[in-house]
Design a protein around this motif. Structure first.
Motif, PDB file in Angstrom:
ATOM      1  N   TRP A   1       2.594  -1.169  -1.954  1.00 20.81           N
ATOM      2  CA  TRP A   1       3.184  -2.511  -1.678  1.00 20.81           C
ATOM      3  C   TRP A   1       4.008  -3.123  -3.045  1.00 20.81           C
ATOM      4  O   TRP A   1       5.021  -3.537  -2.899  1.00 20.81           O
ATOM      5  CB  TRP A   1       1.911  -3.497  -1.214  1.00 20.81           C
ATOM      6  CG  TRP A   1       2.629  -4.898  -0.831  1.00 20.81           C
ATOM      7  CD1 TRP A   1       2.844  -5.207   0.520  1.00 20.81           C
ATOM      8  CD2 TRP A   1       2.952  -5.873  -1.529  1.00 20.81           C
ATOM      9  NE1 TRP A   1       3.410  -6.569   0.426  1.00 20.81           N
ATOM     10  CE2 TRP A   1       3.308  -6.877  -0.665  1.00 20.81           C
ATOM     11  CE3 TRP A   1       2.749  -6.057  -3.036  1.00 20.81           C
ATOM     12  CZ2 TRP A   1       3.793  -8.280  -1.146  1.00 20.81           C
ATOM     13  CZ3 TRP A   1       3.180  -7.469  -3.521  1.00 20.81           C
ATOM     14  CH2 TRP A   1       3.536  -8.289  -2.651  1.00 20.81           C
TER      15      TRP A   1
ATOM     16  N   LEU B   1       2.020 -18.850  13.030  1.00 19.29           N
ATOM     17  CA  LEU B   1       1.123 -18.577  11.785  1.00 19.29           C
ATOM     18  C   LEU B   1       0.581 -19.860  11.085  1.00 19.29           C
ATOM     19  O   LEU B   1      -0.307 -19.799  10.417  1.00 19.29           O
ATOM     20  CB  LEU B   1       2.139 -17.726  10.856  1.00 19.29           C
ATOM     21  CG  LEU B   1       2.514 -16.195  11.583  1.00 19.29           C
ATOM     22  CD1 LEU B   1       3.892 -15.741  10.460  1.00 19.29           C
ATOM     23  CD2 LEU B   1       1.193 -15.510  11.446  1.00 19.29           C
TER      24      LEU B   1
ATOM     25  N   GLY C   1      -3.720  -6.357   4.723  1.00 24.95           N
ATOM     26  CA  GLY C   1      -4.787  -7.494   4.914  1.00 24.95           C
ATOM     27  C   GLY C   1      -5.904  -6.953   5.617  1.00 24.95           C
ATOM     28  O   GLY C   1      -7.067  -7.055   5.092  1.00 24.95           O
TER      29      GLY C   1
ATOM     30  N   PHE D   1       6.409  -8.933   5.588  1.00 32.61           N
ATOM     31  CA  PHE D   1       5.329  -9.937   5.722  1.00 32.61           C
ATOM     32  C   PHE D   1       4.134  -9.445   6.881  1.00 32.61           C
ATOM     33  O   PHE D   1       3.118  -9.537   6.627  1.00 32.61           O
ATOM     34  CB  PHE D   1       5.883 -11.249   6.347  1.00 32.61           C
ATOM     35  CG  PHE D   1       4.817 -12.169   6.744  1.00 32.61           C
ATOM     36  CD1 PHE D   1       3.992 -12.744   5.690  1.00 32.61           C
ATOM     37  CD2 PHE D   1       4.482 -12.409   8.090  1.00 32.61           C
ATOM     38  CE1 PHE D   1       3.438 -13.917   5.950  1.00 32.61           C
ATOM     39  CE2 PHE D   1       3.142 -13.229   8.119  1.00 32.61           C
ATOM     40  CZ  PHE D   1       2.795 -13.821   7.324  1.00 32.61           C
ATOM     41  N   PHE D   2       4.723  -8.835   7.818  1.00 34.89           N
ATOM     42  CA  PHE D   2       3.905  -8.391   8.844  1.00 34.89           C
ATOM     43  C   PHE D   2       2.919  -7.204   8.424  1.00 34.89           C
ATOM     44  O   PHE D   2       1.784  -7.316   8.913  1.00 34.89           O
ATOM     45  CB  PHE D   2       4.245  -8.373  10.517  1.00 34.89           C
ATOM     46  CG  PHE D   2       4.759  -9.664  10.876  1.00 34.89           C
ATOM     47  CD1 PHE D   2       3.415 -10.435  11.428  1.00 34.89           C
ATOM     48  CD2 PHE D   2       5.949 -10.223  11.149  1.00 34.89           C
ATOM     49  CE1 PHE D   2       3.635 -11.594  11.966  1.00 34.89           C
ATOM     50  CE2 PHE D   2       6.079 -11.386  11.553  1.00 34.89           C
ATOM     51  CZ  PHE D   2       4.837 -12.148  12.208  1.00 34.89           C
ATOM     52  N   SER D   3       3.520  -6.332   7.659  1.00 34.42           N
ATOM     53  CA  SER D   3       2.959  -5.126   7.252  1.00 34.42           C
ATOM     54  C   SER D   3       1.847  -5.580   6.314  1.00 34.42           C
ATOM     55  O   SER D   3       0.779  -5.012   6.126  1.00 34.42           O
ATOM     56  CB  SER D   3       3.701  -3.987   6.880  1.00 34.42           C
ATOM     57  OG  SER D   3       4.584  -4.338   5.873  1.00 34.42           O
ATOM     58  N   THR D   4       2.184  -6.643   5.326  1.00 28.78           N
ATOM     59  CA  THR D   4       1.390  -7.260   4.238  1.00 28.78           C
ATOM     60  C   THR D   4       0.010  -7.689   5.147  1.00 28.78           C
ATOM     61  O   THR D   4      -1.119  -7.511   4.766  1.00 28.78           O
ATOM     62  CB  THR D   4       2.076  -7.909   3.553  1.00 28.78           C
ATOM     63  OG1 THR D   4       3.093  -7.500   2.815  1.00 28.78           O
ATOM     64  CG2 THR D   4       1.021  -8.416   2.477  1.00 28.78           C
ATOM     65  N   PHE D   5       0.547  -8.719   6.075  1.00 30.78           N
ATOM     66  CA  PHE D   5      -0.469  -9.425   6.762  1.00 30.78           C
ATOM     67  C   PHE D   5      -1.592  -8.517   7.492  1.00 30.78           C
ATOM     68  O   PHE D   5      -2.782  -8.466   7.329  1.00 30.78           O
ATOM     69  CB  PHE D   5       0.334 -10.469   7.541  1.00 30.78           C
ATOM     70  CG  PHE D   5      -0.691 -11.610   8.278  1.00 30.78           C
ATOM     71  CD1 PHE D   5      -1.358 -12.312   7.351  1.00 30.78           C
ATOM     72  CD2 PHE D   5      -0.602 -11.639   9.503  1.00 30.78           C
ATOM     73  CE1 PHE D   5      -2.108 -13.372   7.900  1.00 30.78           C
ATOM     74  CE2 PHE D   5      -1.536 -12.869  10.031  1.00 30.78           C
ATOM     75  CZ  PHE D   5      -2.109 -13.424   9.012  1.00 30.78           C
ATOM     76  N   LEU D   6      -1.004  -7.693   8.215  1.00 34.47           N
ATOM     77  CA  LEU D   6      -1.801  -6.863   9.190  1.00 34.47           C
ATOM     78  C   LEU D   6      -2.370  -5.652   8.461  1.00 34.47           C
ATOM     79  O   LEU D   6      -3.682  -5.329   8.698  1.00 34.47           O
ATOM     80  CB  LEU D   6      -0.977  -6.414  10.554  1.00 34.47           C
ATOM     81  CG  LEU D   6      -0.245  -7.676  11.480  1.00 34.47           C
ATOM     82  CD1 LEU D   6       0.409  -7.354  12.352  1.00 34.47           C
ATOM     83  CD2 LEU D   6      -1.563  -8.470  11.836  1.00 34.47           C
TER      84      LEU D   6
ATOM     85  N   ALA E   1      -0.754 -20.712   2.583  1.00 37.40           N
ATOM     86  CA  ALA E   1      -0.115 -19.953   3.653  1.00 37.40           C
ATOM     87  C   ALA E   1       0.448 -21.011   4.714  1.00 37.40           C
ATOM     88  O   ALA E   1       1.783 -21.165   4.841  1.00 37.40           O
ATOM     89  CB  ALA E   1      -1.066 -19.055   4.459  1.00 37.40           C
TER      90      ALA E   1
ATOM     91  N   VAL F   1      -6.071 -19.696   1.319  1.00 35.74           N
ATOM     92  CA  VAL F   1      -5.336 -19.881   2.562  1.00 35.74           C
ATOM     93  C   VAL F   1      -4.749 -21.363   2.955  1.00 35.74           C
ATOM     94  O   VAL F   1      -4.475 -21.502   3.816  1.00 35.74           O
ATOM     95  CB  VAL F   1      -6.460 -19.441   3.946  1.00 35.74           C
ATOM     96  CG1 VAL F   1      -6.749 -17.990   3.918  1.00 35.74           C
ATOM     97  CG2 VAL F   1      -7.752 -20.216   3.342  1.00 35.74           C
TER      98      VAL F   1
ATOM     99  N   THR G   1      -3.228 -20.002  10.251  1.00 36.61           N
ATOM    100  CA  THR G   1      -3.550 -20.215   8.775  1.00 36.61           C
ATOM    101  C   THR G   1      -4.128 -21.613   8.367  1.00 36.61           C
ATOM    102  O   THR G   1      -5.130 -21.813   7.646  1.00 36.61           O
ATOM    103  CB  THR G   1      -2.431 -19.769   7.967  1.00 36.61           C
ATOM    104  OG1 THR G   1      -1.260 -20.733   8.273  1.00 36.61           O
ATOM    105  CG2 THR G   1      -2.118 -18.366   7.942  1.00 36.61           C
TER     106      THR G   1
END
Ligand code: HEM
Length: 407
Positions: A393, A25, A352, A344-349, A82, A79, A29
């Motif tokens: 969220w 990551l 986002g 984290f991944f649900s936020t990111f994918l 990150a 960004v 990023t």
């Protein structure tokens, strides 16, 4: 600074996921950060070049590039956070020491960034219609670029100081006299900094190809302006590509002894190939640039090349710290925290993906539409979904926080 000491500086709590997750990551990023920084700097310089020009097309480009630069600063900052988070998780003994050694600059970084961003806005406020009136107050844009570059230089220095634990003591206590004020930057490598900054030239060239493609679909595209943009973008990519490679070659030639292996390793050649492929893409596409989505492809290839460059830069850091200092970022104790990972991944994918997907679709479709653009009902639903997801969220985030606090 011996290996045991470096390990002792690690966070005893461990990391909440496998370290490879943070490294990958971090690379992705970092590449996104670089892309935004390079668009920002490239667009900023083109603004200056164009705003004071007697040629109308240059002034038109300057007006667009100023808007681009303004937005790119905010993207670069967002960004930039990150990779900052990822680097400080797996390389905390190095990152924090480097920061403490130059603490004054770490705080100064924020002030310089604010001053740089405000200067750009002052230039923007002074120039309501660059195409019609020409530019005014260029000194503000020059100041903005200088301040933003100094911000980049501070990060560059911090990121490089961390690679030299053998020098930390002499930086902290030169000749045995402790100097705890944090007022000095202790290490930099100008060819390395120059390489990342010079990449702004080909990157903004690729950006202009995409901008040109975007304009092609607009209401009554100005064919003469589009024809003017193509060779400019091509020139920026070619000349900028050569300038960047020269900086890259000097960087490789001046690597400190413990990193010299990298220059002739396959890793540096992979990065070189990725950059050459990007510069060659418009030459290979030629007439196809004006067909379909090919005009956007160059920036896409460039983004992949930046990920490759970022990955190679990470190889350099990882191997240097393992090889010369016995510190293996991958053997960090894992204290798996599934909730953080899922969050984290649900936020990111999901969040986002949906939100960015909506914004990009709206911006892109607006450019394809002749006359007034009205988003389709499906796209409107996507917009509502992204707002809904944001609300969910926020509720989940605070609910879990309160739950943990109340236990
Ligand atoms: C706006 C002006 C900025 C410029 C010109 C800039 C430029 C750069 C450059 C050239 C590098 C590569 C340094 C090297 O490897 O030698 C870099 C790395 C980095 N930047 Fe920025 N930067 C800017 C703003 C920011 C901001 C605002 C943040 C954080 C909020 C940030 C976070 C980072 C981080 C964390 C790295 C290093 C990541 C790592 O070592 O893995 N930058 N930046």
């Amino acid at each position: 600074m011996n290996t045991e000491m470096l390990y002792a500086l690690r966070d005893p709590a461990g990391v909440p996921s496998h370290p490879i997750v943070f490294l990958v990551l971090g690379v992705i990023t970092f590449a996104l950060h670089m892309a935004a920084v390079q668009v920002m700097l490239g667009a900023g310089v083109l603004t200056l070049r164009g705003a004071f020009s007697a040629e109308r097309y240059w002034r038109r480009l300057a007006a667009t590039m100023l808007t681009t630069a303004k937005i790119a600063v905010s993207v670069a900052i967002v960004v930039g956070v990150a990779p900052l988070l990822f680097v400080q998780v797996v390389y905390d003994p190095f990152w924090y020491t480097s920061n403490v050694l130059s603490a004054w600059w770490v705080i100064g970084f924020i002030l310089l960034l604010i001053a740089g961003y405000i200067s750009m806005y002052v230039f923007y406020w002074k120039n309501h219609d660059i195409e019609a009136d020409g530019g005014r107050g260029g000194i503000w844009m020059v100041a903005s670029l200088a301040l933003l570059l100094s911000v980049g230089f501070i990060v560059h220095s911090l990121t490089n100081q961390m690679l030299f634990p053998e020098s930390w003591m002499s930086w902290y206590a030169p000749n045995g006299v402790v100097q705890p004020d944090g007022k000095s930057l202790h290490y930099w490598n100008l060819p390395r900094f120059g390489f990342f900054i010079a990449l702004s030239i080909p990157v903004v060239g690729a950006w202009i190809f995409a901008y040109r493609r975007y304009l092609q679909a607009s209401d009554q595209p100005d064919a003469a302006y589009l024809a003017w943009l193509a060779p400019l973008a091509q020139k920026l990519m070619l000349i900028g590509g050569v300038v960047s490679l020269v900086f890259g070659a000097v960087w490789m030639a001046t690597l400190p002894e413990k990193m010299a292996w990298f220059a002739i390793s396959p890793w540096s050649f992979i990065a070189l190939l990725a950059l050459l492929a990007t510069v060659a893409t418009p030459l290979l596409l030629k007439g196809r640039l004006d067909q379909g989505y090919w005009g956007y492809a160059i920036f896409g290839v460039g983004a992949v090349a930046l990920i490759v460059v970022g990955a190679m830069r990470e190889v350099l850091r990882y191997v240097t710290l393992v090889g010369a200092h016995g510190y293996d970022a991958l053997d960090y104790r894992v204290n798996m925290d599934w909730f953080s990972n899922v969050m984290f991944f649900s936020t990111f994918l999901v969040l986002g993906g949906v939100t960015l997907g909506y914004l990009i679709a709206v911006a892109w479709q607006a450019g394809q539409t002749k006359g007034i653009y009205t988003p389709s009902p499906t796209l409107n639903r996507l917009g509502s979904l992204s707002v809904g997801l944001l609300v969910v969220w926020t509720v989940v985030y605070f609910a879990v926080g309160f739950f943990v606090w109340a236990r």
